[in-house]
Design a protein around this motif. Structure first.
Motif, PDB file in Angstrom:
ATOM      1  N   LYS A  83       0.831  -1.207   0.000  1.00 59.48           N
ATOM      2  CA  LYS A  83       0.000   0.000   0.000  1.00 59.48           C
ATOM      3  C   LYS A  83       0.864   1.254   0.000  1.00 59.48           C
ATOM      4  O   LYS A  83       0.601   2.217  -0.728  1.00 59.48           O
ATOM      5  N   VAL A  84       1.899   1.255   0.835  1.00 55.75           N
ATOM      6  CA  VAL A  84       2.770   2.438   0.932  1.00 55.75           C
ATOM      7  C   VAL A  84       3.441   2.720  -0.406  1.00 55.75           C
ATOM      8  O   VAL A  84       3.479   3.863  -0.878  1.00 55.75           O
ATOM      9  N   LEU A  85       3.988   1.674  -1.048  1.00 52.64           N
ATOM     10  CA  LEU A  85       4.714   1.878  -2.305  1.00 52.64           C
ATOM     11  C   LEU A  85       3.775   2.315  -3.424  1.00 52.64           C
ATOM     12  O   LEU A  85       4.146   3.138  -4.270  1.00 52.64           O
ATOM     13  N   ARG A  86       2.570   1.768  -3.461  1.00 51.11           N
ATOM     14  CA  ARG A  86       1.638   2.184  -4.515  1.00 51.11           C
ATOM     15  C   ARG A  86       1.228   3.645  -4.331  1.00 51.11           C
ATOM     16  O   ARG A  86       1.093   4.395  -5.303  1.00 51.11           O
ATOM     17  N   VAL A 100       4.051  14.488  -9.607  1.00 49.34           N
ATOM     18  CA  VAL A 100       5.053  15.565  -9.680  1.00 49.34           C
ATOM     19  C   VAL A 100       5.938  15.453 -10.913  1.00 49.34           C
ATOM     20  O   VAL A 100       6.779  16.314 -11.144  1.00 49.34           O
ATOM     21  N   CYS A 101       5.774  14.379 -11.715  1.00 48.33           N
ATOM     22  CA  CYS A 101       6.621  14.191 -12.895  1.00 48.33           C
ATOM     23  C   CYS A 101       6.208  15.136 -14.023  1.00 48.33           C
ATOM     24  O   CYS A 101       5.020  15.341 -14.260  1.00 48.33           O
ATOM     25  N   PRO A 102       7.181  15.690 -14.754  1.00 44.38           N
ATOM     26  CA  PRO A 102       6.846  16.471 -15.947  1.00 44.38           C
ATOM     27  C   PRO A 102       6.357  15.546 -17.053  1.00 44.38           C
ATOM     28  O   PRO A 102       6.503  14.322 -16.972  1.00 44.38           O
ATOM     29  N   PRO A 103       5.784  16.106 -18.132  1.00 38.64           N
ATOM     30  CA  PRO A 103       5.213  15.256 -19.195  1.00 38.64           C
ATOM     31  C   PRO A 103       6.226  14.336 -19.865  1.00 38.64           C
ATOM     32  O   PRO A 103       5.842  13.297 -20.399  1.00 38.64           O
ATOM     33  N   ASN A 104       7.510  14.711 -19.859  1.00 37.86           N
ATOM     34  CA  ASN A 104       8.498  13.894 -20.565  1.00 37.86           C
ATOM     35  C   ASN A 104       8.986  12.695 -19.754  1.00 37.86           C
ATOM     36  O   ASN A 104       9.784  11.901 -20.250  1.00 37.86           O
ATOM     37  N   VAL A 105       8.523  12.554 -18.516  1.00 39.15           N
ATOM     38  CA  VAL A 105       8.975  11.452 -17.664  1.00 39.15           C
ATOM     39  C   VAL A 105       7.776  10.556 -17.340  1.00 39.15           C
ATOM     40  O   VAL A 105       6.750  11.039 -16.856  1.00 39.15           O
ATOM     41  N   LYS A 106       7.924   9.279 -17.601  1.00 41.61           N
ATOM     42  CA  LYS A 106       6.886   8.306 -17.315  1.00 41.61           C
ATOM     43  C   LYS A 106       7.284   7.457 -16.103  1.00 41.61           C
ATOM     44  O   LYS A 106       8.452   7.135 -15.927  1.00 41.61           O
ATOM     45  N   VAL A 107       6.288   7.109 -15.301  1.00 39.37           N
ATOM     46  CA  VAL A 107       6.518   6.287 -14.106  1.00 39.37           C
ATOM     47  C   VAL A 107       5.845   4.937 -14.309  1.00 39.37           C
ATOM     48  O   VAL A 107       4.659   4.871 -14.669  1.00 39.37           O
ATOM     49  N   GLU A 108       6.615   3.861 -14.120  1.00 40.05           N
ATOM     50  CA  GLU A 108       6.082   2.510 -14.189  1.00 40.05           C
ATOM     51  C   GLU A 108       6.370   1.806 -12.879  1.00 40.05           C
ATOM     52  O   GLU A 108       7.345   2.135 -12.188  1.00 40.05           O
ATOM     53  N   GLU A 109       5.562   0.808 -12.525  1.00 41.37           N
ATOM     54  CA  GLU A 109       5.745   0.101 -11.272  1.00 41.37           C
ATOM     55  C   GLU A 109       5.514  -1.384 -11.466  1.00 41.37           C
ATOM     56  O   GLU A 109       4.733  -1.811 -12.318  1.00 41.37           O
ATOM     57  N   ASP A 110       6.210  -2.171 -10.691  1.00 38.24           N
ATOM     58  CA  ASP A 110       6.043  -3.625 -10.660  1.00 38.24           C
ATOM     59  C   ASP A 110       6.215  -4.048  -9.205  1.00 38.24           C
ATOM     60  O   ASP A 110       7.322  -4.386  -8.770  1.00 38.24           O
ATOM     61  N   ILE A 111       5.137  -3.979  -8.431  1.00 42.04           N
ATOM     62  CA  ILE A 111       5.189  -4.227  -6.986  1.00 42.04           C
ATOM     63  C   ILE A 111       4.616  -5.616  -6.710  1.00 42.04           C
ATOM     64  O   ILE A 111       3.399  -5.814  -6.702  1.00 42.04           O
ATOM     65  N   LYS A 112       5.523  -6.586  -6.551  1.00 41.68           N
ATOM     66  CA  LYS A 112       5.124  -7.974  -6.325  1.00 41.68           C
ATOM     67  C   LYS A 112       5.098  -8.273  -4.832  1.00 41.68           C
ATOM     68  O   LYS A 112       5.970  -8.971  -4.290  1.00 41.68           O
ATOM     69  N   LEU A 113       4.144  -7.676  -4.145  1.00 38.09           N
ATOM     70  CA  LEU A 113       3.992  -7.859  -2.704  1.00 38.09           C
ATOM     71  C   LEU A 113       2.538  -8.206  -2.411  1.00 38.09           C
ATOM     72  O   LEU A 113       1.621  -7.678  -3.051  1.00 38.09           O
ATOM     73  N   ASP A 114       2.334  -9.083  -1.444  1.00 39.49           N
ATOM     74  CA  ASP A 114       0.984  -9.455  -1.042  1.00 39.49           C
ATOM     75  C   ASP A 114       0.606  -8.714   0.234  1.00 39.49           C
ATOM     76  O   ASP A 114       0.140  -7.592   0.202  1.00 39.49           O
ATOM     77  N   GLU A 115       0.842  -9.355   1.373  1.00 38.03           N
ATOM     78  CA  GLU A 115       0.495  -8.741   2.654  1.00 38.03           C
ATOM     79  C   GLU A 115       1.753  -8.466   3.481  1.00 38.03           C
ATOM     80  O   GLU A 115       1.689  -8.343   4.700  1.00 38.03           O
ATOM     81  N   GLU A 116       2.939  -8.408   2.828  1.00 38.83           N
ATOM     82  CA  GLU A 116       4.176  -8.189   3.571  1.00 38.83           C
ATOM     83  C   GLU A 116       4.164  -6.805   4.217  1.00 38.83           C
ATOM     84  O   GLU A 116       3.733  -5.829   3.597  1.00 38.83           O
ATOM     85  N   CYS A 117       4.661  -6.752   5.446  1.00 40.50           N
ATOM     86  CA  CYS A 117       4.685  -5.498   6.198  1.00 40.50           C
ATOM     87  C   CYS A 117       6.101  -5.233   6.703  1.00 40.50           C
ATOM     88  O   CYS A 117       6.958  -6.120   6.741  1.00 40.50           O
ATOM     89  N   ILE A 156      12.256  -6.868   2.149  1.00 40.13           N
ATOM     90  CA  ILE A 156      11.552  -6.244   1.029  1.00 40.13           C
ATOM     91  C   ILE A 156      12.572  -5.414   0.262  1.00 40.13           C
ATOM     92  O   ILE A 156      13.160  -4.481   0.811  1.00 40.13           O
ATOM     93  N   ARG A 157      12.808  -5.782  -1.002  1.00 39.34           N
ATOM     94  CA  ARG A 157      13.753  -5.010  -1.821  1.00 39.34           C
ATOM     95  C   ARG A 157      12.959  -4.063  -2.724  1.00 39.34           C
ATOM     96  O   ARG A 157      12.098  -4.490  -3.492  1.00 39.34           O
ATOM     97  N   ILE A 158      13.285  -2.774  -2.602  1.00 39.29           N
ATOM     98  CA  ILE A 158      12.666  -1.738  -3.435  1.00 39.29           C
ATOM     99  C   ILE A 158      13.747  -1.202  -4.363  1.00 39.29           C
ATOM    100  O   ILE A 158      14.774  -0.690  -3.894  1.00 39.29           O
ATOM    101  N   SER A 159      13.552  -1.334  -5.671  1.00 37.64           N
ATOM    102  CA  SER A 159      14.530  -0.858  -6.651  1.00 37.64           C
ATOM    103  C   SER A 159      13.908   0.270  -7.461  1.00 37.64           C
ATOM    104  O   SER A 159      12.799   0.127  -7.984  1.00 37.64           O
TER     105      SER A 159
END
Length: 735
Positions: free
Chosen positions: A441-444, A453-470, A528-531
């Motif tokens: 939840k926090v990462l999303r 806050v990103c300008p139009p030329n920067v795109k943000v993608e995510e791949d958060i493979k977490l279930d209920e880890e805290c 939990i590894r966040i890259s």
């Protein structure tokens, strides 16, 4: 030959010898005096030139330092006018309306130098102003970039101001009007040069922007003075002004006049000047001093020294004293030059500090505005959510009305989440106690903030493979970590097309060891590894070694503080985690964050409050919003709870004297007065009374009040009957 004759001849020979000896001695004395005079003249010439040259260097250093300050002064207001346009554009996106009320707020916060901030149409007609005076005449225009210029203008009230003007859409323009007199009196005229010397600022065409005589503001230094003083010979002045208009840096001796003195006397002057580049154009900073202010004191002192140096002993002593005085003077001059260099460095550091303080003040203003917006939205969301919930209770679950009410409730819940995210960024981290936080939840949520806050030329993608880890930590701090890293990535990408990729998954300790290059303790079973990846300009190995050092930055002066990544590392270490960075020049950078997994799962949902509704409670609710009070009264009317509502603290005090209540639930601020202070006043009079604050945002005052038992608890707005009953129940259980 008699003895008398011989004695006479000898006497004549001795007399001749004495005469020749006296002649030789006189000639030698003349030669010595001539050599001494030449030596004295040579020393005097060298001394005079050294003093004048040193004075010229000091004047040039002073001029360059003031030029740097002027450049920074103009750049600061250029940044301000850009910020005003950006803030108005952001408000337009939210409200669909451009009122330009931000101009009045800006002028009220910058009264020292700013006289007004105005909005004009493409024809120069005044659309928005604080004081109501439009621009009548423009004497000077210096282009900064395609949209922005620095000007000297006269307003309808007859006064002349310096103007930073920015062209915006539809031919309109926004201008900040700088009080020329305040700037000149504070930062220019206090620099004293001799008896009549002064500092003035011109544009590249020779138009005078500041001058001790206000009557010369806005006139051309040559053509304007020819009109004012038609009989004056300006040949020498024209030659020097021509050098200045070409953008040269230097010191010139020339003949001119003291324009402010009666009779306008002609004098020899020394002027030190340098260009002050602002974008495409430049201004001229010039310091002027009377040549006699330097020459006469030096000549008088040396003449007195020459009078003392009479005779051989006096000459020798005079030479000794002179050489000693010359050495001391040179030493003093070197010390003065060193002092001026140090002063220049101090002024630069002060300027950087002023920029940092100004930036912090702008952030504080934005935080205050964000808090006010959150307050208003909470007041709007409370009745929306409450009445939607009432409709859901009254309608059949299979009806269209129930589905519509459900849509309203879910939409307002999402709005509540957004407001809480905004509030979490606008306040300091008051509560440092960690709690079990759902990592996914926090990462999303953090990814959503980065996207916003990103300008139009920067795109943000995510791949958060977490279930209920805290993890055990502070959500606001982790949001700050992700945001800081991503903001650096945005700066590294610049204006090119770029991408930020946030990836997260659960890994075993051995994956941490390949970065840490040492064994990991068995205290944690998994991490939990966040890259965070970006394809920006990347960093060299030398830069990569220093990125976590405090105050290290690769940005320009005044853009970065060098504390962002240092704070990131500190936060991660406080969470018992690790952070590593990899980067290649021209390829991009990767930041790896490892946080230990906490086996305890996040508590989902709110406990039922049905038990709370069985008791006969009497609650006093204080809020200056009648819609909130009406909703709570309607909700509580269906429960076995007596609700008494008040719209101010005076009415609440009167109610407490007349009736018994179990708990007081107060708005954080009612009619500008603090709810915490009101609860403090009740503590001694009603010792068993439960005191709860409904907070738009958690402040230091609220946290400190709870710690000192001034209040029993606080709840976040927007509030509901269940949230209030839950808070009251928790307080009763603790008593």
């Amino acid at each position: 030959m008699t003895k008398r004759q011989t004695k006479g001849i000898l006497m004549n020979i001795l007399m001749e010898i004495k005469k020749r000896r006296a002649f030789i001695m006189s000639l030698a004395m003349i030669i010595v005096l001539g050599i001494f005079s030449c030596l004295v003249f040579s020393i005097w010439k060298e001394y005079k030139e050294a003093i004048i040259d040193n004075q010229k260097k000091q004047m040039l250093l002073t001029t360059q330092s003031m030029g740097d300050n002027l450049r920074a002064f103009i750049e600061g207001y250029q940044a301000d006018v850009n910020s005003l346009c950006a803030m108005e554009e952001e408000k337009y996106k939210k409200t669909g309306e451009k009122t330009w009320s931000v101009l009045e707020e800006y002028v009220n916060y910058h009264t020292r130098y700013v006289y007004d901030a105005i909005l004009e149409d493409k024809d120069g007609n005044l659309l928005k102003s604080i004081h109501g005076f439009g621009i009548v005449d423009t004497y000077s225009v210096t282009e900064i970039d395609e949209d922005t210029s620095f000007r000297q203008c006269r307003l309808k009230n007859g006064e002349i101001y310096l103007v930073v003007k920015k062209e915006i859409e539809d031919g309109k323009s926004v201008s900040i009007l700088i009080n020329t007199k305040s700037y000149n009196d504070t930062l220019v005229s206090n620099i004293r040069l001799g008896t009549n010397g002064y500092v003035l600022i011109k544009d590249s065409q020779g138009t005078i922007l500041t001058h001790p005589q206000r009557s010369q503001w806005g006139i051309n230094v040559i053509s304007g003075r020819k009109v004012m003083f038609p009989e004056a010979d300006l040949t020498s002045l024209e030659q020097m002004i021509d050098r200045q208009n070409r953008g040269e840096t230097g010191v010139a001796e020339y003949y001119s006049y003291w324009w402010a003195d009666p009779g306008v006397p002609e004098v020899k002057k020394i002027s030190a000047f340098c260009p002050v580049y602002i974008g495409k154009g430049f201004l001229v900073m010039s310091a002027v001093i009377d040549y006699d202010d330097i020459y006469i004191p030096v000549a008088a002192g040396f003449f007195k020294l020459g009078l003392v140096s009479v005779g051989i002993v006096a000459v020798v002593l005079g030479m000794v004293f002179y050489i000693g005085a010359l050495w001391l003077q040179k030493r003093k001059d070197r010390e003065e030059i060193t002092y001026l260099l140090e002063l220049n460095n101090i002024l630069e550091e002060m300027h950087q500090s002023e920029e940092t303080i100004a930036h912090q003040q702008r952030l504080q203003i934005m935080g205050t505005m964000t808090g006010g917006i959150a307050h208003e939205f909470n007041n709007l969301l409370t009745p929306i959510m409450g009445y939607a919930e009432l409709l859901m209770l009254e309608l059949d679950e299979t009806s269209d009305g129930y589905e519509n009410a459900m849509e309203i409730y879910e939409a307002s819940s999402k709005a509540k989440e957004i407001i809480q995210q905004i509030s979490s960024l606008s306040r300091k981290n008051m509560e440092t106690a960690y709690k079990t936080v759902n990592a996914g939840k926090v990462l999303r949520r953090a990814a959503k903030m980065v996207t916003s806050v990103c300008p139009p030329n920067v795109k943000v993608e995510e791949d958060i493979k977490l279930d209920e880890e805290c993890f055990l930590g502070n959500e606001t701090q982790i949001n700050q970590v992700i945001l800081n890293i991503c903001v650096n990535a945005i700066h590294a990408i610049g204006h090119k097309e770029g991408k930020i990729f946030i990836k997260s998954q659960v890994v075993m300790p051995y994956e941490l060891e390949q970065y840490k290059q040492s064994s990991v303790s068995g205290e944690w079973d998994s991490y939990i590894r966040i890259s965070v990846f970006d394809n920006g300009e990347g960093m060299s190995e030398e830069t990569l070694k220093q990125i976590f050092d405090p105050f290290f930055t690769t940005k320009k002066n005044g853009v970065g503080t060098g504390l962002g990544l240092s704070l990131v590392e500190q936060i991660i270490h406080s969470h018992k985690g690790h952070i590593f960075a990899e980067s290649s020049v021209g390829v991009g950078s990767i930041f790896h964050i490892f946080l230990p997994v906490n086996e305890q799962k996040e508590h989902e949902g709110n406990p039922t409050v049905e038990g709370d509704r069985d008791g006969d409670l009497r609650l006093l609710i204080i809020d200056d919003n009648p819609k909130v009070l009406k909703l709570l009264e309607k909700n509580f009317s269906k429960l076995k709870v007596t609700i008494i509502s008040c719209m101010n603290f005076e009415e609440a005090r009167k109610t407490l004297k007349e009736q018994e209540v179990d708990a007081v639930i107060s708005e954080q601020y009612v009619e500008g007065k603090s709810g915490a202070n009101f609860c403090m006043s009740l503590k001694g009079t009603y010792p068993g009374l439960i005191r709860i604050i409904m907070a738009d945002r958690v402040t230091k005052e609220i946290v400190e009040a709870k710690r000192r038992k001034i209040i029993d608890d606080y709840i976040d707005k927007p509030v509901s009957d269940s949230a209030i009953l839950k808070a009251v129940k928790n307080c009763i259980e603790k008593m």
